[in-house]
Motif scaffolding. Structure first.
Motif, PDB file in Angstrom:
ATOM      1  N   THR A   1       8.941   4.708 -11.191  1.00 31.13           N
ATOM      2  CA  THR A   1       9.850   3.766 -10.380  1.00 31.13           C
ATOM      3  C   THR A   1       8.871   2.614 -10.106  1.00 31.13           C
ATOM      4  O   THR A   1       7.681   2.915  -9.922  1.00 31.13           O
ATOM      5  N   ALA A   2       9.385   1.555  -9.459  1.00 29.31           N
ATOM      6  CA  ALA A   2       8.768   0.614  -8.683  1.00 29.31           C
ATOM      7  C   ALA A   2       7.847   1.149  -7.611  1.00 29.31           C
ATOM      8  O   ALA A   2       6.751   0.586  -7.304  1.00 29.31           O
ATOM      9  N   MET A   3       8.528   2.087  -6.829  1.00 29.45           N
ATOM     10  CA  MET A   3       7.884   2.608  -5.687  1.00 29.45           C
ATOM     11  C   MET A   3       6.713   3.411  -6.264  1.00 29.45           C
ATOM     12  O   MET A   3       5.754   3.393  -5.431  1.00 29.45           O
ATOM     13  N   ASP A   4       6.704   4.013  -7.349  1.00 33.06           N
ATOM     14  CA  ASP A   4       5.206   4.753  -7.809  1.00 33.06           C
ATOM     15  C   ASP A   4       4.436   3.511  -7.856  1.00 33.06           C
ATOM     16  O   ASP A   4       3.288   4.173  -7.803  1.00 33.06           O
ATOM     17  N   ILE A   5       4.594   2.580  -8.383  1.00 31.92           N
ATOM     18  CA  ILE A   5       3.609   1.543  -8.597  1.00 31.92           C
ATOM     19  C   ILE A   5       2.947   1.093  -7.210  1.00 31.92           C
ATOM     20  O   ILE A   5       1.760   0.917  -7.147  1.00 31.92           O
TER      21      ILE A   5
END
Length: 448
Positions: free
Chosen positions: A388-392
């Motif tokens: 996910t973008a949150m992981d990035i």
């Protein structure tokens, strides 16, 4: 417990509607999320369009409403905002645009989604063009007076789309709006003359991004279509969220420049009456921003390091200010832009993501209604990885205190899907579902 399910999508084949006894393999897929429209490109470059595609209801996917004959070189979906009633429950108008070679020009065929009891696509038979290099032929479509050559790319967004022709070394930016008589009006907003190769094109969230060698070039779409002043010029009509009528003239801007600091002059020409307005190449004038990708170094016996050229071959929007870039070496880069694209000063930076694997295809479904977007990547063999973008963002925050050392970044993979067939393409349908194109079959996978 997370349960991952997969099923084969029972789509009818175009060969069932034609006398050809041999099936035509699918080579690529496109998906438009607001209308759930699906487009399949086949090995002979013909296309199949499916409105209201629902893999959860197989019986609804068996109605093929339109087959677009070959040849086709590129295609894209385009949304038209309803300016008379922005809150209409009907939703935006959905167009499908296909490019093809036509004699000495480029043919654009346009199809509109009719939102009836049974949705269907139909060819647009009335297009008003007001520029000399564009003409509409009712039996064909819109013909652009430019060389088609070996490669044409289309990239669509909301109200605007871009066309890149390799042989002409140009990128055209077009605006589309509904005409008062029920047809469409097609307007050329800008033409970018490129002296450096362009390998990918993306239009999203008010930006036009060109994938080049060793970096990406970012334009503010509003700046391109409305000119430097940002005001309507002349008596021409104008689209919202940027102009769509006649332009302000000729502007020499810094774009596609040399990486060593040498400024090359590119011409961004607006549509009709052209007056020469030369702009200085400084930050106040804006216009474009080139962001360099990390260049890989090749180990040799020589003490001198050799840098390998990389090409930005795919650009996918993650959010209004974040874009994922896939390079020709199979590495992913995160592009972060500093503003919304409305102003003239566009700046950005790129960070290479950790080497999870050599990526061959990338799928993102940007959804501003959710906290974080789902990102799917494939190695082009038999696996699809999800994060996910949150992981990035979390990985970047953790590495920030360590001078953003790539080796200290950790990008967790949430899901891994395996396919029995070699993967050609992937398309994200939602935060928890994906379409996988194998070697002749399409599979729908989702988790609960």
């Amino acid at each position: 417990m997370v349960v991952v399910q997969g099923t084969k999508v029972p789509l009818p084949h175009p060969s069932s509607l034609s006398p050809s006894p041999h099936p035509l393999p699918t080579t690529s897929i496109l998906f438009e999320p607001s209308s759930l429209s699906l487009a399949l490109t086949h090995s002979d470059s013909s296309l199949s369009l499916y409105p209201s595609f629902s893999p959860f209801s197989p019986s609804q996917t068996l109605t093929l409403t339109l087959t677009i004959p070959s040849p086709s070189s590129s295609s894209t979906f385009l949304l038209l905002q309803n300016h008379t009633n922005p809150t209409s429950s009907v939703g935006p108008t959905v167009l499908f645009i296909v490019s093809s070679p036509h004699r000495t020009g480029i043919l654009l065929r346009l199809y509109r989604l009719r939102r009836l009891e049974t949705p269907s696509f139909s060819r647009v038979t009335d297009v008003l063009c007001s520029h000399k290099d564009l003409r509409f032929e009712p039996n064909l479509g819109v013909v652009l007076n430019a060389k088609h050559g070996a490669s044409v790319r289309l990239a669509g967004s909301v109200n605007y789309f871009a066309l890149h022709a390799l042989s002409s070394n140009k990128v055209w930016v077009f605006a589309v709006k509904d005409d008062d008589d029920g047809g469409l009006r097609l307007m050329r907003c800008a033409v970018i003359e490129c002296t450096r190769p362009v390998f990918s094109v993306n239009v999203a969230f008010g930006f036009l991004i060109l994938g080049e060698e060793n970096g990406v070039r970012v334009f503010g779409l509003r700046r391109l279509v409305k000119g430097r002043s940002g005001k309507r010029v002349g008596n021409s009509k104008q689209l919202r969220n940027g102009g769509g009528g006649r332009g302000a003239g000729l502007e020499a801007v810094n774009c596609n420049g040399d990486l060593k600091g040498k400024m090359e002059r590119y011409v961004v020409a607006t549509a009709v009456k052209q007056t020469n307005v030369k702009l200085k190449h400084d930050n106040r004038d804006g216009g474009s921003c080139f962001v360099t990708l990390k260049v890989n170094e090749v180990k040799t016996k020589s003490p001198t390091k050799v840098s390998m050229s990389i090409k930005a071959i795919s650009i996918q929007a993650v959010s209004q200010r974040m874009f994922l870039i896939l390079d020709s070496h199979g590495d992913l880069h995160l592009l972060s832009l500093s503003n919304s694209g409305i102003g003239v000063d566009i700046t950005g930076n790129v960070l290479q993501l950790p080497h999870i694997m050599k990526v061959r295809s990338l799928a993102v479904l940007p959804d501003l209604s959710t906290m974080s977007q789902t990102i799917w990547i494939s190695d082009g063999c038999h696996s699809v990885h999800m994060f996910t973008a949150m992981d990035i963002e979390n990985a970047l925050n953790e590495a920030d205190g360590n001078d953003c050392n790539e080796k200290l970044m950790h990008l967790p993979v949430i899901r891994v899907l395996f396919s029995s067939e070699k993967i050609q393409d992937i398309i994200s349908l939602s935060a928890n579902s994906i379409l996988i194109l194998g070697q002749g079959n399409i599979y729908f996978c989702f988790y609960t």
